[in-house]
Design an enzyme around this catalytic site. Structure first.
Site, PDB file in Angstrom:
ATOM      1  N   LYS A 169      -9.446 -12.109   4.082  1.00 56.42           N
ATOM      2  CA  LYS A 169      -8.328 -11.330   3.120  1.00 56.42           C
ATOM      3  C   LYS A 169      -7.111 -10.988   3.632  1.00 56.42           C
ATOM      4  CE  LYS A 169      -6.925 -10.427  -1.013  1.00 56.42           C
ATOM      5  NZ  LYS A 169      -6.243  -9.278  -1.133  1.00 56.42           N
ATOM      6  N   GLU A 176       0.231 -14.989   1.362  1.00 56.71           N
ATOM      7  CA  GLU A 176       0.772 -14.288   0.097  1.00 56.71           C
ATOM      8  C   GLU A 176       2.393 -14.029   0.309  1.00 56.71           C
ATOM      9  OE1 GLU A 176      -1.841 -11.924  -2.400  1.00 56.71           O
ATOM     10  OE2 GLU A 176      -0.179 -10.429  -1.865  1.00 56.71           O
TER      11      GLU A 176
HETATM   12  N1  LIG Z   1      -4.757  -4.397  -7.764  1.00 59.79           N
HETATM   13  C1  LIG Z   1      -4.939  -5.677  -7.000  1.00 59.79           C
HETATM   14  O1  LIG Z   1      -4.095  -6.640  -7.615  1.00 59.79           O
HETATM   15  C2  LIG Z   1      -5.797  -5.969  -5.880  1.00 59.79           C
HETATM   16  C3  LIG Z   1      -6.284  -4.703  -5.474  1.00 59.79           C
HETATM   17  N2  LIG Z   1      -7.326  -4.690  -4.435  1.00 59.79           N
HETATM   18  C4  LIG Z   1      -7.995  -3.964  -3.702  1.00 59.79           C
HETATM   19  O2  LIG Z   1      -8.821  -3.449  -4.311  1.00 59.79           O
HETATM   20  C5  LIG Z   1      -9.009  -1.778  -4.311  1.00 59.79           C
HETATM   21  C6  LIG Z   1      -8.887  -1.048  -5.550  1.00 59.79           C
HETATM   22  O3  LIG Z   1      -7.670  -1.409  -6.271  1.00 59.79           O
HETATM   23  P1  LIG Z   1      -7.232  -1.237  -7.564  1.00 59.79           P
HETATM   24  O4  LIG Z   1      -8.527  -1.186  -8.578  1.00 59.79           O
HETATM   25  O5  LIG Z   1      -6.061  -1.947  -7.936  1.00 59.79           O
HETATM   26  O6  LIG Z   1      -6.966   0.388  -7.521  1.00 59.79           O
HETATM   27  P2  LIG Z   1      -6.667   1.308  -8.694  1.00 59.79           P
HETATM   28  O7  LIG Z   1      -5.814   2.825  -8.100  1.00 59.79           O
HETATM   29  O8  LIG Z   1      -6.162   0.973 -10.034  1.00 59.79           O
HETATM   30  O9  LIG Z   1      -8.084   2.062  -8.709  1.00 59.79           O
HETATM   31  C7  LIG Z   1      -8.674   2.541  -7.745  1.00 59.79           C
HETATM   32  C8  LIG Z   1      -9.726   3.691  -8.627  1.00 59.79           C
HETATM   33  O10 LIG Z   1     -10.532   4.436  -7.479  1.00 59.79           O
HETATM   34  C9  LIG Z   1     -10.690   5.684  -7.815  1.00 59.79           C
HETATM   35  N3  LIG Z   1     -11.025   6.350  -6.778  1.00 59.79           N
HETATM   36  C10 LIG Z   1     -10.217   6.928  -5.777  1.00 59.79           C
HETATM   37  N4  LIG Z   1     -10.845   7.563  -4.886  1.00 59.79           N
HETATM   38  C11 LIG Z   1     -12.118   7.534  -5.306  1.00 59.79           C
HETATM   39  C12 LIG Z   1     -13.553   8.270  -4.552  1.00 59.79           C
HETATM   40  N5  LIG Z   1     -13.165   8.767  -3.467  1.00 59.79           N
HETATM   41  N6  LIG Z   1     -14.412   8.119  -5.215  1.00 59.79           N
HETATM   42  C13 LIG Z   1     -14.308   7.371  -6.308  1.00 59.79           C
HETATM   43  N7  LIG Z   1     -13.376   6.845  -7.265  1.00 59.79           N
HETATM   44  C14 LIG Z   1     -12.208   7.008  -6.525  1.00 59.79           C
HETATM   45  C15 LIG Z   1      -9.642   5.990  -8.523  1.00 59.79           C
HETATM   46  O11 LIG Z   1      -9.469   7.056  -9.315  1.00 59.79           O
HETATM   47  C16 LIG Z   1      -9.158   4.732  -9.355  1.00 59.79           C
HETATM   48  O12 LIG Z   1      -9.809   4.896 -10.724  1.00 59.79           O
HETATM   49  C17 LIG Z   1      -7.907  -1.490  -3.269  1.00 59.79           C
HETATM   50  O13 LIG Z   1      -8.557  -1.672  -1.776  1.00 59.79           O
HETATM   51  C18 LIG Z   1      -6.775  -2.586  -3.473  1.00 59.79           C
HETATM   52  O14 LIG Z   1      -6.104  -2.778  -2.338  1.00 59.79           O
HETATM   53  C19 LIG Z   1      -7.696  -6.047  -3.999  1.00 59.79           C
HETATM   54  C20 LIG Z   1      -6.854  -7.368  -4.443  1.00 59.79           C
HETATM   55  C21 LIG Z   1      -5.997  -7.193  -5.571  1.00 59.79           C
HETATM   56  O1  LIG Z   2      -4.513  -7.879  -2.031  1.00 59.10           O
HETATM   57  C1  LIG Z   2      -3.684  -7.831  -3.073  1.00 59.10           C
HETATM   58  C2  LIG Z   2      -3.271  -9.219  -3.570  1.00 59.10           C
HETATM   59  O2  LIG Z   2      -3.891 -10.265  -2.956  1.00 59.10           O
HETATM   60  C3  LIG Z   2      -3.143  -6.659  -3.768  1.00 59.10           C
HETATM   61  O3  LIG Z   2      -2.189  -7.028  -4.779  1.00 59.10           O
HETATM   62  C4  LIG Z   2      -2.420  -5.503  -2.828  1.00 59.10           C
HETATM   63  O4  LIG Z   2      -2.496  -4.424  -3.564  1.00 59.10           O
HETATM   64  C5  LIG Z   2      -1.169  -6.116  -2.280  1.00 59.10           C
HETATM   65  O5  LIG Z   2      -0.623  -5.065  -1.542  1.00 59.10           O
HETATM   66  P1  LIG Z   2       0.493  -5.182  -0.483  1.00 59.10           P
HETATM   67  O6  LIG Z   2       1.686  -5.769  -1.317  1.00 59.10           O
HETATM   68  O7  LIG Z   2       0.762  -3.796   0.082  1.00 59.10           O
HETATM   69  O8  LIG Z   2       0.083  -6.305   0.609  1.00 59.10           O
END
Ligand SMILES: NC(=O)C1=CN([C@@H]2O[C@H](COP(=O)(O)OP(=O)(O)OC[C@H]3O[C@@H](n4cnc5c(N)ncnc54)[C@H](O)[C@@H]3O)[C@@H](O)[C@H]2O)C=CC1
Ligand SMILES: O=C(CO)[C@H](O)[C@H](O)COP(=O)(O)O
Length: 297
Positions: A169, A176
């Site tokens: 990833k 990306e």
């Molecule tokens: N948003 C995206 O496009 C993508 C995100 N990711 C990854 O997925 C993961 C989650 O990302 P998102 O859902 O976008 O973030 P987000 O910020 O939307 O959600 C994270 C959630 O985790 C909760 N949280 C934080 N600390 C916590 C804890 N200790 N215990 C329980 N809940 C907790 C927060 O309250 C929040 O609801 C990250 O590692 C991100 O880098 C991976 C691929 C794509």
């Molecule tokens: O993993 C991703 C997409 O593939 C997420 O969107 C990630 O939050 C991108 O973060 P950054 O722009 O800091 O690399």
């Protein structure tokens, strides 16, 4: 299957919804109470702490972490640890650094799967692409969940041993960055160039059969449609960068040249810098060696 999901933000909520739709039972926890309430309204069983979630799951726990990378993952694992044994499986679906995942696999009592997740919020409808590292038996055990969360059975696979999912990833994100940069450069030249072009029309035409069609190019088309061909008031500033930095660091360590990814990362950092010191120095040096005029603020 009964699955505990910790972290119910943009991505975790999709894990919840898609596994519920596939007929699995979900126990859901997030530090944000509103997120837990919303997941409960969708059909998940709410938990008010990590301990509550672990106790509700009973024996042979299957748990998916979807919290921000870094400290939140360690915090959740620390709270889970007293409840875990070798029959349990923990999936980290976030963007964790692969060496952190190797460490966590070694120190967590449960089998640990590091799962790179790609597809973003659009995965709610389409499903994700999942790159999984860790023990084969744990991957096999979680396959019904991966089938539900991914686009299809072809949308997930085991990459190899611990860390390999997040390693793949990490490189995906480097790619990306470079793709975003090259689309950006092409559209900038078209925007600044000799013809008065409708960039949405260009992107749409390219997306229909061109060699360079892709989902990112579809997102370019969407951006021009929604913001206008000159991108309206969208700022010249790109946030993020941790995964791309890891990719470049790893490439240096492996002595693999990745000039495009490096350049794309540098452009991203440059977008946040005002008044670059190196440019100011170059301005002054031209006076030093050639007595060229120094432009001043
Ligand atoms: N948003 C995206 O496009 C993508 C995100 N990711 C990854 O997925 C993961 C989650 O990302 P998102 O859902 O976008 O973030 P987000 O910020 O939307 O959600 C994270 C959630 O985790 C909760 N949280 C934080 N600390 C916590 C804890 N200790 N215990 C329980 N809940 C907790 C927060 O309250 C929040 O609801 C990250 O590692 C991100 O880098 C991976 C691929 C794509
Ligand atoms: O993993 C991703 C997409 O593939 C997420 O969107 C990630 O939050 C991108 O973060 P950054 O722009 O800091 O690399």
């Amino acid at each position: 299957m009964q699955l505990g999901v910790i972290g119910l933000g943009r991505m975790g909520r999709i894990v919840v919804d898609r596994t519920l739709d596939a007929g699995h039972d979900i126990v859901a926890y997030d530090v944000a109470e509103g997120a837990v309430k919303s997941a409960a309204e969708a059909g998940a069983e709410p938990a008010d702490s990590v301990a509550d979630l672990a106790e509700t799951l009973g024996d042979e726990k299957r748990i998916w972490l979807m919290v921000p990378a870094g400290e939140p993952v360690d915090a959740a694992l620390e709270d889970l640890e007293p409840f875990l044994d070798g029959d349990d499986v923990v999936v980290d679906g976030g963007n964790s650094y692969f060496e952190d995942s190797v460490r966590r696999a070694e120190t967590t009592s449960a089998a640990y799967l590091d799962c790179g997740t790609s597809g973003g919020p659009a995965g709610a409808e389409l499903g994700f692409s999942l790159m999984v590292g860790g023990p084969q038996w744990a991957y096999d055990e979680l396959t019904p969940v991966f089938d539900a969360v991914a686009t299809s059975p072809d949308g997930h696979d085991r990459m190899g041993k611990a860390g390999s999912g997040h390693y793949v990833k990490m490189v995906h994100n480097g790619v990306e960055y470079a793709l975003m940069q090259t689309y950006g450069e092409g559209f900038e030249l078209l925007h600044e160039g000799r013809y008065d072009l409708d960039l949405e029309a260009v992107a749409r035409t390219w997306n229909n059969g061109a060699v360079i069609r892709s989902w990112l190019l579809e997102l370019c088309e969407e951006a021009f449609r929604e913001e206008g061909t000159d991108l309206g008031d969208v700022a010249d500033h790109v946030a993020g960068g941790s995964t791309g930095t890891w990719t470049v660091q790893e490439a240096l360590e492996q002595e693999v040249p990745v000039p495009l990814i490096y350049q794309a990362l540098g452009e991203r950092f440059d977008s946040r810098a005002e008044n670059r010191f190196s440019r100011r120095l170059a301005n002054r040096l031209r006076y030093g060696f050639g007595r060229h005029e120094v432009k001043r603020e």
